[in-house]
Design an enzyme around this catalytic site. Sequence first.
Site, PDB file in Angstrom:
ATOM      1  N   SER A 172       0.834  -1.205   0.000  1.00 12.77           N
ATOM      2  CA  SER A 172       0.000   0.000   0.000  1.00 12.77           C
ATOM      3  C   SER A 172       0.874   1.263   0.000  1.00 12.77           C
ATOM      4  O   SER A 172       1.611   1.496  -0.957  1.00 12.77           O
ATOM      5  CB  SER A 172      -0.963  -0.048   1.197  1.00 12.77           C
ATOM      6  OG  SER A 172      -1.974   0.918   1.083  1.00 12.77           O
ATOM      7  N   ASP A 211      -3.349  10.906  14.099  1.00 13.94           N
ATOM      8  CA  ASP A 211      -3.748  12.208  13.556  1.00 13.94           C
ATOM      9  C   ASP A 211      -2.799  12.650  12.444  1.00 13.94           C
ATOM     10  O   ASP A 211      -3.226  13.175  11.412  1.00 13.94           O
ATOM     11  CB  ASP A 211      -3.781  13.260  14.662  1.00 13.94           C
ATOM     12  CG  ASP A 211      -4.947  13.059  15.628  1.00 13.94           C
ATOM     13  OD1 ASP A 211      -5.958  12.467  15.216  1.00 13.94           O
ATOM     14  OD2 ASP A 211      -4.830  13.488  16.793  1.00 13.94           O
ATOM     15  N   HIS A 215      -7.443  -6.023   0.725  1.00 13.45           N
ATOM     16  CA  HIS A 215      -6.318  -5.094   0.652  1.00 13.45           C
ATOM     17  C   HIS A 215      -5.137  -5.538   1.511  1.00 13.45           C
ATOM     18  O   HIS A 215      -3.986  -5.397   1.118  1.00 13.45           O
ATOM     19  CB  HIS A 215      -6.783  -3.699   1.078  1.00 13.45           C
ATOM     20  CG  HIS A 215      -5.706  -2.661   1.017  1.00 13.45           C
ATOM     21  ND1 HIS A 215      -4.949  -2.438  -0.113  1.00 13.45           N
ATOM     22  CD2 HIS A 215      -5.247  -1.773   1.951  1.00 13.45           C
ATOM     23  CE1 HIS A 215      -4.077  -1.476   0.120  1.00 13.45           C
ATOM     24  NE2 HIS A 215      -4.235  -1.048   1.355  1.00 13.45           N
TER      25      HIS A 215
END
Length: 275
Positions: free
Chosen positions: A88, A193, A256
């Site tokens: 990925s 975050d 995935h």
Amino acid sequence: MIMTWIQTDTYLPCWSVMGCLDPDITGLRWENRLIRKQPPGRRVLTVDARNHGDSPHTGSMSYRLMAGDLIKLIQDLKLGPVSLMGHSMGGRTTMMLSSLQTEVELERLVIVDISPLNQEFDVTSSNEWNMEHYFYCLKNVTFDQSLTISQARKSADEQLSVRIPDAGLRSWLLMNMRQDPKTREIGWRINLDGIHRAFKSDIARIVFPEESLSTYDGPCLFVGGADSDYIPVSDHDEIRERFTEAKFEYIPGAGHWVHSQKPKEFLDTVLPFLS
């Protein structure tokens, strides 16, 4: 940037570069199987990207920066030639590195369930190729600090199960949990975050620099999950315009997170190519 990595011994390195939200390298059982099945004389190194695992938390993490991190680590360790394998985001970091003018000598590439062609996904969907869905799920987990780490993991699993029905995938994501050895606070090891901000600005799309090499002509294997939409068959011809020797394999029953969902089948596909 000092990245976290682990290794076995000896020559001709194979690097595994972890993807977005992949857990830290120390807990990956499939990585240990990869190490055990390599022929004698091959070193295997697994690398945590910035903001993942025990690698530094930073405010920026573009593909150009992460490729630079990897180049510096390879050069600091005085390694080469190297094979690179990335899943990925890690796959696109590997692609970016292969496009840069660098002294790193590449033997071959394995790209796991990601294409160099940018796609648009429905951000309201809960399917497993919608990363926004997973950011939302992880960021909404609450950690009860009165619980033990095992109890907190069970609680987090129950919270995630409302939106992520796949128990194996939840277990994979929950490997990102940790209890701080100093403060004893339970939470996410990754900079969630920071990764989310970078995902929206830099990671969801890859843009190769104008001065980059137009092609990578070495051996290159793209491994996709048959149930994933990240390497559509319609991309093959255009992928070969940049990765001229690209070959494609799809793992039945995998989405995935191919290496987590079908570890044996994944290794059976990748190891002959690396050997």
